[in-house]
Design an enzyme around this catalytic site. Structure first.
Site, short mmCIF file in Angstrom:
data_model
loop_
_atom_site.label_atom_id
_atom_site.label_comp_id
_atom_site.label_asym_id
_atom_site.label_seq_id
_atom_site.Cartn_x
_atom_site.Cartn_y
_atom_site.Cartn_z
N HIS A 1 4.48 69.31 18.50
CA HIS A 1 3.98 67.97 18.80
C HIS A 1 4.02 67.75 20.31
CE1 HIS A 1 4.57 67.15 14.48
NE2 HIS A 1 3.69 66.17 14.67
N LYS B 1 7.10 62.68 21.77
CA LYS B 1 7.51 62.32 20.41
C LYS B 1 9.02 62.07 20.38
CE LYS B 1 7.23 63.82 15.60
NZ LYS B 1 6.91 62.46 15.11
P1 NAP Z 1 2.87 54.85 20.29
O1 NAP Z 1 1.54 55.05 20.91
O2 NAP Z 1 4.10 54.94 21.14
O3 NAP Z 1 2.82 53.42 19.59
C1 NAP Z 1 3.93 52.74 19.09
C2 NAP Z 1 3.62 51.27 19.26
O4 NAP Z 1 4.58 50.51 18.54
C3 NAP Z 1 3.68 50.81 20.73
O5 NAP Z 1 2.53 50.05 21.02
C4 NAP Z 1 4.92 49.93 20.74
O6 NAP Z 1 4.82 48.86 21.66
C5 NAP Z 1 4.90 49.39 19.33
N1 NAP Z 1 6.15 48.81 18.90
C6 NAP Z 1 7.42 49.11 19.27
N2 NAP Z 1 8.29 48.30 18.64
C7 NAP Z 1 7.56 47.45 17.87
C8 NAP Z 1 7.88 46.38 17.00
N3 NAP Z 1 9.16 46.00 16.78
N4 NAP Z 1 6.89 45.72 16.36
C9 NAP Z 1 5.62 46.08 16.56
N5 NAP Z 1 5.24 47.09 17.38
C10 NAP Z 1 6.21 47.77 18.01
O7 NAP Z 1 3.11 55.87 19.08
P2 NAP Z 1 2.01 56.52 18.11
O8 NAP Z 1 1.56 57.81 18.64
O9 NAP Z 1 1.00 55.49 17.75
O10 NAP Z 1 2.93 56.87 16.84
C11 NAP Z 1 3.59 55.85 16.14
C12 NAP Z 1 4.37 56.46 14.98
O11 NAP Z 1 3.46 57.00 14.03
C13 NAP Z 1 5.34 57.59 15.34
O12 NAP Z 1 6.53 57.44 14.58
C14 NAP Z 1 4.59 58.84 14.89
O13 NAP Z 1 5.48 59.89 14.55
C15 NAP Z 1 3.91 58.30 13.66
N6 NAP Z 1 2.73 59.05 13.20
C16 NAP Z 1 2.60 59.18 11.86
C17 NAP Z 1 1.49 59.78 11.32
C18 NAP Z 1 1.34 59.86 9.82
O14 NAP Z 1 0.37 60.44 9.32
N7 NAP Z 1 2.27 59.27 9.05
C19 NAP Z 1 0.49 60.29 12.17
C20 NAP Z 1 0.65 60.16 13.54
C21 NAP Z 1 1.77 59.51 14.06
P3 NAP Z 1 5.45 48.97 23.16
O15 NAP Z 1 4.84 50.19 23.76
O16 NAP Z 1 5.03 47.72 23.76
O17 NAP Z 1 6.93 49.12 22.96
#
Ligand code: NAP
Length: 266
Positions: free
Chosen positions: A155, A159
């Site tokens: 990844h 991450k």
């Molecule tokens: P990201 O770009 O860092 O996005 C996370 C977002 O969540 C940021 O905008 C952050 O805001 C926000 N956040 C933090 N605390 C929050 C809260 N209490 N309430 C609402 N929003 C909040 O990360 P990403 O790449 O989108 O990935 C997010 C997650 O999805 C990770 O855990 C990743 O492992 C997972 N994922 C899962 C899959 C699947 O198929 N299940 C696929 C891809 C990724 P701030 O930046 O303002 O703090």
């Protein structure tokens, strides 16, 4: 049929913006709330690179759920926030569809009980990609015949959790069907700590974190004079959206929290 009313947490994140786009593009879904601690106030459609949609990003999930009367909450945030968000959604009777990885087994069990008590459906899925689900299924099947196995997942370097939720889920599925076996040389010693990866139920998981990498996983099986590799590569976040879309529509049809997208795939 009524539209399914959807709240999106992490709406400003990389996955969250794809989710907002997917919801706005599906006429059977209605975006009623978008939550992100620091992205707003801004129109969620604009933030997702689409036109204005009339839903302003809110910093407080509680306020948003009070105002929105959502049926489903989709969460792609960070592990510590996702757990709290899921508790909050369930308390409002809003069905959680969780993509955030890093939940502990104890948290999942607690959330399963809470969904049962509330009489609502829910889903926690470490991977919504159909290809990744097939990779996990095929890996579990292969481990019945070739029980010597190691997992390598790749990844991006930002991450937070390791190993990935997909690697953990793969390891769990393998463990359900693989004969009990502690692999490797019992006298093996690491001269650099962690060289052999994380230990899970007799086998090893290795987490590679590098810039430029998106999401890949190899499950490698070793046997007499042969190896078998089962590999899945994700190239784009949009690849998860068909799975998330199916989940939103399914979660309103059952009671109880399901862990793993494979259980709702027909
Ligand atoms: P990201 O770009 O860092 O996005 C996370 C977002 O969540 C940021 O905008 C952050 O805001 C926000 N956040 C933090 N605390 C929050 C809260 N209490 N309430 C609402 N929003 C909040 O990360 P990403 O790449 O989108 O990935 C997010 C997650 O999805 C990770 O855990 C990743 O492992 C997972 N994922 C899962 C899959 C699947 O198929 N299940 C696929 C891809 C990724 P701030 O930046 O303002 O703090």
């Amino acid at each position: 049929m009524d539209k399914i009313k959807v709240a999106v947490t992490g709406a400003g994140g990389r996955m969250g913006r794809e989710v907002v786009k997917m919801v706005l593009e599906d006429e059977s879904l209605q975006l009623v709330a978008a939550i992100d601690p620091s992205a707003g106030p801004i129109d969620a459609g604009i933030l997702a690179g689409m036109g204005q949609c009339g839903v302003v990003v809110n910093a407080s999930l509680e306020d948003a759920l009070r105002q929105a009367n959502a049926d489903v909450m989709i969460d792609f945030t960070v592990p510590q926030a996702a757990y709290k968000n899921t508790l909050e959604a369930i308390s409002f009777g809003v069905r959680p569809v969780i993509g955030t990885t890093g939940f502990t087994p104890a948290q999942i069990e607690e959330l399963q009980q809470l969904c049962e008590q509330k009489g609502i459906g829910g889903l926690i899925a470490p991977n919504f990609s159909i290809g990744a689900i097939l990779m996990m299924k095929f890996a579990a099947e292969a481990s019945k015949y070739m029980p010597h196995v190691e997992i390598i997942e790749y990844h991006g370097d930002q991450k937070l959790d390791a190993p990935s939720g997909t690697a953990v889920k793969t390891a769990e599925l393998i463990s359900e069907v693989r004969e009990e076996l502690k692999q490797g040389n019992p006298k093996e010693e690491e001269t650099i700590e962690g060289a052999r990866g994380g230990y899970y139920n007799g086998f090893r998981i290795h987490s590679v974190r590098l810039p430029g990498v998106f999401a890949q996983q190899e499950v490698i099986f070793g046997g007499y004079g042969q190896t078998l590799k089962i590999r899945h590569d994700s190239y784009d976040r949009a690849g998860y959206m068909p799975g998330v879309n199916i989940a939103v529509k399914k979660v309103v049809t059952y009671t109880g929290l399901i862990y793993g997208f494979e259980h709702i795939m027909d």
